[in-house]
Enzyme design. Structure first.
Site, PDB file in Angstrom:
ATOM      1  N   ARG A  15       0.814  -1.225   0.000  1.00  0.00           N
ATOM      2  CA  ARG A  15       0.000   0.000   0.000  1.00  0.00           C
ATOM      3  C   ARG A  15       0.847   1.274   0.000  1.00  0.00           C
ATOM      4  O   ARG A  15       0.335   2.357  -0.200  1.00  0.00           O
ATOM      5  CB  ARG A  15      -0.957  -0.025   1.203  1.00  0.00           C
ATOM      6  N   LYS A  22       8.483  -0.900   3.333  1.00  0.00           N
ATOM      7  CA  LYS A  22       7.695   0.001   4.186  1.00  0.00           C
ATOM      8  C   LYS A  22       8.422   0.371   5.470  1.00  0.00           C
ATOM      9  O   LYS A  22       8.463   1.554   5.846  1.00  0.00           O
ATOM     10  CB  LYS A  22       6.356  -0.663   4.524  1.00  0.00           C
ATOM     11  N   GLY A  78       2.105 -14.235   5.644  1.00  0.00           N
ATOM     12  CA  GLY A  78       1.299 -13.758   6.765  1.00  0.00           C
ATOM     13  C   GLY A  78       2.100 -13.596   8.048  1.00  0.00           C
ATOM     14  O   GLY A  78       3.222 -14.087   8.172  1.00  0.00           O
ATOM     15  N   THR A  79       1.470 -12.899   9.009  1.00  0.00           N
ATOM     16  CA  THR A  79       2.181 -12.585  10.260  1.00  0.00           C
ATOM     17  C   THR A  79       2.478 -13.852  11.083  1.00  0.00           C
ATOM     18  O   THR A  79       3.509 -13.922  11.753  1.00  0.00           O
ATOM     19  CB  THR A  79       1.374 -11.583  11.108  1.00  0.00           C
ATOM     20  N   TYR A 100       5.665  -5.061  15.736  1.00  0.00           N
ATOM     21  CA  TYR A 100       5.541  -4.913  14.292  1.00  0.00           C
ATOM     22  C   TYR A 100       6.452  -3.778  13.831  1.00  0.00           C
ATOM     23  O   TYR A 100       6.435  -2.689  14.418  1.00  0.00           O
ATOM     24  CB  TYR A 100       4.087  -4.582  13.910  1.00  0.00           C
ATOM     25  N   GLU A 152      -9.877 -10.468  11.508  1.00  0.00           N
ATOM     26  CA  GLU A 152      -9.345  -9.466  10.583  1.00  0.00           C
ATOM     27  C   GLU A 152     -10.479  -8.762   9.833  1.00  0.00           C
ATOM     28  O   GLU A 152     -11.532  -9.349   9.576  1.00  0.00           O
ATOM     29  CB  GLU A 152      -8.397 -10.142   9.583  1.00  0.00           C
ATOM     30  N   ASN A 225       0.488   1.842   7.056  1.00  0.00           N
ATOM     31  CA  ASN A 225       0.294   1.029   5.846  1.00  0.00           C
ATOM     32  C   ASN A 225       0.334   1.878   4.590  1.00  0.00           C
ATOM     33  O   ASN A 225       0.632   1.390   3.511  1.00  0.00           O
ATOM     34  CB  ASN A 225      -1.026   0.273   5.914  1.00  0.00           C
ATOM     35  N   ARG A 331      29.285  24.505   7.599  1.00  0.00           N
ATOM     36  CA  ARG A 331      29.424  23.092   7.223  1.00  0.00           C
ATOM     37  C   ARG A 331      30.249  22.342   8.271  1.00  0.00           C
ATOM     38  O   ARG A 331      30.840  22.958   9.164  1.00  0.00           O
ATOM     39  CB  ARG A 331      30.055  23.002   5.830  1.00  0.00           C
ATOM     40  N   ASN A 375      38.835  40.589  11.119  1.00  0.00           N
ATOM     41  CA  ASN A 375      37.745  41.080  10.281  1.00  0.00           C
ATOM     42  C   ASN A 375      37.996  40.642   8.844  1.00  0.00           C
ATOM     43  O   ASN A 375      39.019  40.969   8.260  1.00  0.00           O
ATOM     44  CB  ASN A 375      37.687  42.610  10.361  1.00  0.00           C
TER      45      ASN A 375
HETATM   46  C1  UD1 Z   1      -1.970  -6.671  11.334  1.00  0.00           C
HETATM   47  C2  UD1 Z   1      -2.853  -7.591  12.181  1.00  0.00           C
HETATM   48  C3  UD1 Z   1      -4.094  -6.815  12.604  1.00  0.00           C
HETATM   49  C4  UD1 Z   1      -3.679  -5.574  13.365  1.00  0.00           C
HETATM   50  C5  UD1 Z   1      -2.708  -4.732  12.538  1.00  0.00           C
HETATM   51  C6  UD1 Z   1      -2.152  -3.619  13.414  1.00  0.00           C
HETATM   52  C7  UD1 Z   1      -2.555  -9.898  11.406  1.00  0.00           C
HETATM   53  C8  UD1 Z   1      -3.114 -10.984  10.577  1.00  0.00           C
HETATM   54  N1  UD1 Z   1      -3.229  -8.742  11.410  1.00  0.00           N
HETATM   55  O1  UD1 Z   1      -2.692  -6.360  10.150  1.00  0.00           O
HETATM   56  O2  UD1 Z   1      -4.914  -7.633  13.437  1.00  0.00           O
HETATM   57  O3  UD1 Z   1      -4.847  -4.811  13.685  1.00  0.00           O
HETATM   58  O4  UD1 Z   1      -1.604  -5.522  12.083  1.00  0.00           O
HETATM   59  O5  UD1 Z   1      -1.317  -2.761  12.713  1.00  0.00           O
HETATM   60  O6  UD1 Z   1      -1.554 -10.078  12.065  1.00  0.00           O
HETATM   61  N2  UD1 Z   1       4.738  -9.059   8.102  1.00  0.00           N
HETATM   62  C9  UD1 Z   1       5.727  -9.992   7.909  1.00  0.00           C
HETATM   63  N3  UD1 Z   1       5.498 -11.060   7.117  1.00  0.00           N
HETATM   64  C10 UD1 Z   1       4.314 -11.274   6.511  1.00  0.00           C
HETATM   65  C11 UD1 Z   1       3.282 -10.314   6.703  1.00  0.00           C
HETATM   66  C12 UD1 Z   1       3.522  -9.220   7.516  1.00  0.00           C
HETATM   67  O7  UD1 Z   1       6.830  -9.842   8.462  1.00  0.00           O
HETATM   68  O8  UD1 Z   1       4.186 -12.293   5.801  1.00  0.00           O
HETATM   69  C13 UD1 Z   1       4.994  -7.895   8.965  1.00  0.00           C
HETATM   70  C14 UD1 Z   1       4.921  -6.570   8.221  1.00  0.00           C
HETATM   71  O9  UD1 Z   1       6.197  -6.165   7.766  1.00  0.00           O
HETATM   72  C15 UD1 Z   1       4.393  -5.621   9.275  1.00  0.00           C
HETATM   73  C16 UD1 Z   1       3.598  -6.518  10.211  1.00  0.00           C
HETATM   74  O10 UD1 Z   1       4.022  -7.833   9.968  1.00  0.00           O
HETATM   75  O11 UD1 Z   1       5.435  -5.017  10.002  1.00  0.00           O
HETATM   76  C17 UD1 Z   1       2.103  -6.383   9.988  1.00  0.00           C
HETATM   77  O12 UD1 Z   1       1.774  -6.757   8.677  1.00  0.00           O
HETATM   78  P1  UD1 Z   1       0.640  -6.041   7.845  1.00  0.00           P
HETATM   79  O13 UD1 Z   1       0.505  -6.726   6.542  1.00  0.00           O
HETATM   80  O14 UD1 Z   1       0.845  -4.581   7.840  1.00  0.00           O
HETATM   81  O15 UD1 Z   1      -0.638  -6.416   8.743  1.00  0.00           O
HETATM   82  P2  UD1 Z   1      -1.996  -5.618   8.864  1.00  0.00           P
HETATM   83  O16 UD1 Z   1      -2.848  -5.907   7.697  1.00  0.00           O
HETATM   84  O17 UD1 Z   1      -1.727  -4.211   9.178  1.00  0.00           O
HETATM   85 CA    CA Z   2       0.119  -2.961   9.298  1.00  0.00          CA
END
Ligand code: UD1
Ligand code: CA
Length: 454
Positions: A15, A22, A78-79, A100, A152, A225, A331, A375
């Protein structure tokens, strides 16, 4: 009890629509991820691990350079999947705190409260209530108010979408239980991802206690985001800096027009006009006044100095009672003693300026050691560079350099000497005498100015 911290930072951040990852976008002059790492380090964990993507987004080199243990999540599934990559963090601690990389402004005290809320076998979730919860996971509770699960946005029905309490993403989890439970996460959901948030329903089913801490200041748990969210958080952060400065005795012409991108230490009765930017480590002593549109980076400004508008000061020291600008540029390596004066359109670099010395107009002074009471006339240039090497210019106390002079370094101007206007000084000038190189002025007899043809 021992604590590991895992920072999830592998997401692509689609995004943001950016070639830069990001978490490497800047807030207050530093990557988002650096803010999170700083907070993590202050909690003194046994182990700190960052989950990074195998991308070109500059995250891995940044972590290497800061000597932070990194695991790679090759595919962003995914997270939950991200946390699975960091099992090494769970094997030698009782609890894991998940942060995060895109949630930069959580206070250390808030994180500590989360750590304190759960016993070592329980879970802690940092939540917040927000007016517009769009995009966040919702905290779903049962009739008696206990947490049931996190749902979610994309998987939520009308009833769940109406919930205002959201998941910050920040969680405290018991390590041993996590090690056996992460593999139970599925990806049968709207995004086809392994959600870390699904771990909560599993915990409830296993009879694990789930506690929440609800953070009052939603900015502390706001995730970035989009660039719009980043800009909003930046403004929030800057408003906090402005409040802190005013509380400490600084007058701001407009608290909405100051940017502190680093660490600013300020004394009392300082005045800061609009659009001033501070970068890196800056300290300003009491009774200093800073005009509009100045940029001050990694510098020290001593008591009672006046910085006039549109000046830039970088890696320099300004002595007490000095006056800089308007439109001056100091500088790196510029050290001014007390009551020095650097005027408009003057550039100074890697130079010592003695007490009360003045460079008032249109000059370049580089690689120079200048005594006290000197000066420097308008349009003076130190020719410090021969195309390969830099050379120093030495100017003794109370010397007077006439306007439009070039000092071809290495060269020394003796104490109290006067250099005639327009001189190109290639050899040392003796103390206390007048030295000049300009031809004697003459008037050409019989010269006529050309006439226009009719
Ligand atoms: C996530 C949460 C959501 C919460 C929100 C808060 C999940 C499924 N959802 O959603 O409940 O309200 O954060 O900000 O956890 N990341 C990875 N690997 C991945 C995916 C993500 O390392 O495969 C990291 C991203 O870099 C980021 C964080 O995890 O720092 C969150 O990921 P993001 O995709 O932004 O999750 P949200 O949709 O914001
Ligand atoms: Ca996020």
């Amino acid at each position: 009890m021992s604590l590991s911290i895992v920072i999830l930072a592998a997401g692509e951040g689609k995004r943001m629509k950016s070639a830069t990852a990001k978490v490497m976008h800047h807030l207050a002059g530093r990557p988002l991820l650096e803010h999170v790492i700083d907070a993590a380090i202050q909690l003194n964990p046994n182990k700190l691990v960052v989950v990074a993507g195998n991308d070109e987004g500059q995250v891995v080199p940044f972590l290497e350079c800061n000597q932070i243990e990194t695991v790679i999540q090759n595919e962003q599934l995914g997270t939950g999947h991200a946390l699975m990559q960091a099992k090494i963090a769970m094997t030698d601690s009782t609890q894991v705190l998940v942060l995060y990389g895109d949630v930069p402004l959580t206070k250390v005290t808030t994180l500590q409260a989360l750590i304190d809320c759960a016993d070592q076998n329980g879970i802690g979730i940092l939540t917040t209530k927000i007016a517009d919860p769009t995009g966040y996971g919702r905290i779903v509770r049962n009739d008696s108010g206990r947490v049931k699960c996190i749902t979610e946005q994309k998987d939520a029905d009308e009833r769940v979408l109406a919930i205002k309490e959201v998941n910050s993403g920040i969680m405290l989890l018991p390590s041993q239980w996590m090690l056996s439970s992460l593999d139970r996460l599925g990806n049968d959901n709207a995004q086809g991802e392994y959600y870390l948030t699904d771990i909560i329903a599993l915990a409830v089913a296993d009879g694990i206690e789930v506690n929440t801490i609800c953070c009052i200041d939603e900015a502390e748990v706001a995730g970035v985001n989009t660039r719009c969210q980043l800009a909003k958080l930046e403004r929030h952060y800057q408003a906090l800096q402005a409040d802190r400065l005013m509380t400490a005795g600084v007058t701001l012409a407009d608290p909405n027009r100051i940017d502190v991108r680093g660490e600013l230490n300020a004394g009392n009765d300082i005045f800061i006009d609009i659009n001033v930017i501070f970068e890196g480590k800056v300290s300003i002593a009491s009774h200093v006044s800073i005009g509009a549109n100045c940029i001050i980076k990694d510098s020290e400004i001593a008591e009672g100095s006046v910085i006039l508008p549109n000046s830039m000061i970088d890696s320099s020291v300004v002595g007490a009672g000095s006056s800089i600008g308007p439109f001056a540029r100091l500088r790196p390596g510029t050290i001014l003693r007390e009551k020095a004066k650097i005027g408009n359109f003057v550039e100074v670099k890697n130079t010592n300026v003695g007490v009360g010395s003045k460079v008032n107009h249109l000059s370049y002074i580089g690689d120079t050691d200048m005594g006290a009471g000197v000066n420097i006339g308008a349009g003076t240039i130190t020719c410090n560079y021969d195309g390969v090497n830099k050379h120093r210019t030495v100017i003794g106390d109370n010397a007077f350099i006439g306007s439009d002079t070039q000092l071809v370094a290495p060269v020394t101007v003796g104490e109290g000497s006067t250099i005639g206007a327009g001189t190109t000084l290639r050899k040392d000038a003796p103390a206390g005498q007048l030295t000049l190189t300009k031809n004697i002025q003459r008037t050409v007899e019989g010269w006529k100015s050309p006439e226009k043809k009719k």
